[in-house]
Motif scaffolding. Structure first.
Motif: not given
Length: 126
Positions: A1, A3, A31, A100, A114-115
């Motif tokens: 995941q 961050q 990314t 991502t 999406d992040v």
């Protein structure tokens, strides 16, 4: 995941400069397109700038074009926003965003990313 962690916000006078950073700890390969957004009190979150992974595609909101510069260092997993000639209307919480998904091109659309980071406050006093 993945961050994202923004830093560099603060309180400055109009006309001053400020540099924001967005670190993405972990594998840089996760990314792709990245962007900065901002949200002023009582307003919708708005697009500021976006950049492709290789830096070949860059886009700015008209309100910041010529004053802000977006860049990234994939070796350091970090996105930057250099803000010059700051105005009181630049006051907002600034958010870093990333996709991502390798097939997604840089875009002004929020759904592209999406992040999201938690945001960093930038206050410009007149």
């Amino acid at each position: 995941q993945v961050q994202l962690e923004e830093s560099g916000g603060g309180l400055v006078l109009a006309g001053a400069s400020l540099s924001l950073s967005c670190a993405a700890p972990g594998r840089a390969s996760t990314t792709y397109a990245m962007a900065w957004y901002r949200q002023a009190p009582g307003k919708e979150r708005e697009f500021v700038a976006t950049i492709s992974r290789g830096g070949a595609t860059i886009d700015y909101a008209d309100s910041v074009k010529g004053r802000f510069t977006i860049s990234r260092d994939n070796a350091k997993n970090t996105l930057y926003l250099q803000m010059n000639s700051l105005k009181p209307e630049d006051t907002a919480v600034y958010y870093c965003a990333a996709s991502t998904r390798v097939w997604v091109a840089p875009s002004r659309t929020r759904g592209t990313y999406d992040v999201w980071g938690q945001g960093t406050q930038v206050t410009v006093s007149s």
